[in-house]
Structures are given as structure tokens and as C-alpha cells.
Design an enzyme around this catalytic site. Structure first.
Site, PDB file in Angstrom:
ATOM      1  N   ASP A  40       0.850  -1.192   0.000  1.00 49.47           N
ATOM      2  CA  ASP A  40       0.000   0.000   0.000  1.00 49.47           C
ATOM      3  C   ASP A  40       0.884   1.239   0.000  1.00 49.47           C
ATOM      4  O   ASP A  40       2.036   1.184   0.448  1.00 49.47           O
ATOM      5  CB  ASP A  40      -0.918  -0.004   1.229  1.00 49.47           C
ATOM      6  CG  ASP A  40      -2.224   0.733   0.982  1.00 49.47           C
ATOM      7  OD1 ASP A  40      -2.168   1.916   0.585  1.00 49.47           O
ATOM      8  OD2 ASP A  40      -3.295   0.135   1.187  1.00 49.47           O
ATOM      9  N   TYR A 153     -14.725   5.571 -14.115  1.00 49.24           N
ATOM     10  CA  TYR A 153     -14.610   4.433 -13.190  1.00 49.24           C
ATOM     11  C   TYR A 153     -15.088   3.149 -13.864  1.00 49.24           C
ATOM     12  O   TYR A 153     -14.427   2.108 -13.786  1.00 49.24           O
ATOM     13  CB  TYR A 153     -15.434   4.716 -11.938  1.00 49.24           C
ATOM     14  CG  TYR A 153     -15.351   3.644 -10.889  1.00 49.24           C
ATOM     15  CD1 TYR A 153     -14.195   3.464 -10.136  1.00 49.24           C
ATOM     16  CD2 TYR A 153     -16.436   2.806 -10.642  1.00 49.24           C
ATOM     17  CE1 TYR A 153     -14.120   2.481  -9.165  1.00 49.24           C
ATOM     18  CE2 TYR A 153     -16.369   1.829  -9.675  1.00 49.24           C
ATOM     19  CZ  TYR A 153     -15.209   1.666  -8.939  1.00 49.24           C
ATOM     20  OH  TYR A 153     -15.141   0.679  -7.972  1.00 49.24           O
TER      21      TYR A 153
END
Length: 258
Positions: A40, A153
Site C-alpha cells: 500500500d 470508473y
């Protein structure tokens, strides 16, 4: 706490695993016996007991270093969950080229980079653990249903669905299964931020919940459970599949309530 330990002896890497759905996935795989690495940009929220690896999925060198570090630490890599991604709002007229490039770079190429560097490790693991080696990618209901104000998206998630099928075909004979999950509107930090921007957050939350036949948002833990199934040895015959976790949003057409 579950007593299932079906990931005992298996090693997993979860991208975007320090928050939301990714953190729920990492925690569940850990609970079920896996050694888990979290990749991450900000690892502060990585579940306790995971190997936290700081990397941005838009940086190919950083992704390679993190994937290789996880494989070296654990001795092998069996399961990759490619979950890192960002949202985007707007019709096709609303986002600039720069924003299109940014979102596609994270949502699509981020998964490409992760797979590119993980597959050599997965190939080696597949010989020892047939049926237990897999890549599972977080896709979306937006890949299969037209949603308003989600052009960018949806395009990114549609690409992930097609990528999943192509990768499944490429790697099935190597013993690497490739699947994706298609969550509906999930109760995640991104949705929380979206609601905070709405004129009436409570009304917006109610509207998002109402468009799912179940009448509620999907929980991160519910998506994690679906990922754990697809990644587990119990799914040894499952590849090239998109598993909807959407409260019936894709397949059901209910009559209006009386």
C-alpha cells in the site's frame, strides 16, 4: 473468529490492503492461516500480523521490489489479491485526459504491474500446491451495469473484467487461477468521503442502499469472504469467473414495493 484454516501453509499478497476492502481481505486471509503481505502507499492501517510493504502501484520498480520482498520473506507466493484502486465521478464529458490517465494507471495498469511481477513466483509455487495458486482482482458492478456519473470508473473496471478473463486463459495451464469479484456499492472509506460531499449525506446513503435489491450497502467483510473463497483451495476448479457481491444489483429486477 472463524475456525477455518484453509490457507495454512499458503502465502498471500494484498495490494491496497491497509484500508477498506483490502484490509478486510488481508485480515481474513491471516485469520484463516495464511502469511499475508500488504502492499500500500500508506501502510499505517495494515492489519496486525501482516508484512507491511510501502509501494505505489503506479511505480513499476516499487511494485517489483515489494512483490519480490514478500516472496523472499515467505519463501513462496501462492495468492495475490490485486485490490488497489481509486474511484472517479462524472459523465464522459466531465474528466480531463490527465484524470483518465491517472485513474487507468492506478486501476488497470496497477493490476498489470502486480501480475507481471507476481506471475513468475506463482508459477514456481503452482508445481508444489496445485489448485492453491491464484490471482483475484477487485472489479465492480460498474463493469457490467451502466451507472450514472461513473464513466471513467466504469471504463477502468470493464478493463479489469476483460483482463481477468484474458489472464485466466493465459495461465490456466500453468496452474494459476485468475478470477475477480464484482462488489456492488460497498461501505468503504471512499464511499464515506463521497457521502460527506453530498448536500444531504443521509439521503444519498439511503439512495445508494435502495438501488441494491437487498436494500443496504455491501460490507467489506462480505467482499473479503468472496475473495477468500476464490483464492482458497476449495475453488480449485474456478477460474475466469466474476463473482458478484452486490446485493442482487446485477441480476435481479424487482417490482416496486407496495
Amino acid at each position: 473468529m472463524t475456525s477455518v484454516r484453509d490457507f495454512e501453509g499458503l502465502n498471500a499478497l494484498v495490494t491496497g490492503g491497509a484500508s477498506g476492502i483490502g484490509a478486510a481481505i488481508a485480515a481474513l486471509l491471516l485469520e484463516r492461516g495464511a502469511q499475508v503481505a500488504v502492499l500500500d502507499r500508506d501502510t499505517a492501517g495494515a492489519p496486525g500480523g501482516t508484512l507491511a510493504l510501502k509501494a505505489d502501484v503506479t511505480d513499476d520498480g516499487a511494485v517489483k521490489a515489494a512483490v519480490d520482498a514478500a516472496a523472499a520473506e515467505f519463501g513462496a507466493l501462492h495468492t495475490v489479491v490485486s485490490n488497489a484502486g481509486v474511484g472517479a465521478i462524472g459523465a464522459v464529458t466531465d474528466n480531463s485526459d490527465d484524470e483518465w490517465h491517472r485513474v487507468l494507471d492506478i486501476n488497470v495498469l496497477g493490476m498489470v504491474r502486480t501480475a507481471r511481477h507476481a506471475v513468475p513466483h506463482l508459477r514456481r509455487a503452482a508445481a508444489d500446491r496445485p489448485g492453491a495458486v491464484s490471482i483475484t482482482q477487485t472489479c465492480s458492478i460498474a463493469a457490467t451495469a451502466g451507472l450514472p456519473q461513473r464513466a471513467l470508473y466504469s471504463a477502468s473496471k470493464g478493463a479489469i473484467l476483460s483482463l481477468t478473463l484474458a489472464m485466466a486463459a493465459d495461465h490456466v495451464r500453468e496452474g494459476i487461477r485468475v478470477n475477480c469479484v464484482n462488489p456492488g456499492t460497498a461501505d468503504t472509506p471512499w464511499i464515506g468521503r463521497l457521502l460527506d460531499q453530498a448536500p444531504d449525506p443521509a439521503a444519498e446513503r439511503a439512495a445508494l442502499a435502495a438501488r441494491q435489491p437487498s436494500g443496504r450497502l455491501v460490507g467489506a467483510d462480505e467482499v473479503a469472504a468472496a475473495v477468500a473463497y476464490l483464492a482458497s483451495p476449495a475453488a480449485a476448479a474456478v477460474t475466469g469467473t466474476a463473482l458478484a457481491v452486490d446485493g442482487g444489483m446485477q441480476g435481479l429486477r424487482l417490482r416496486p414495493a407496495n
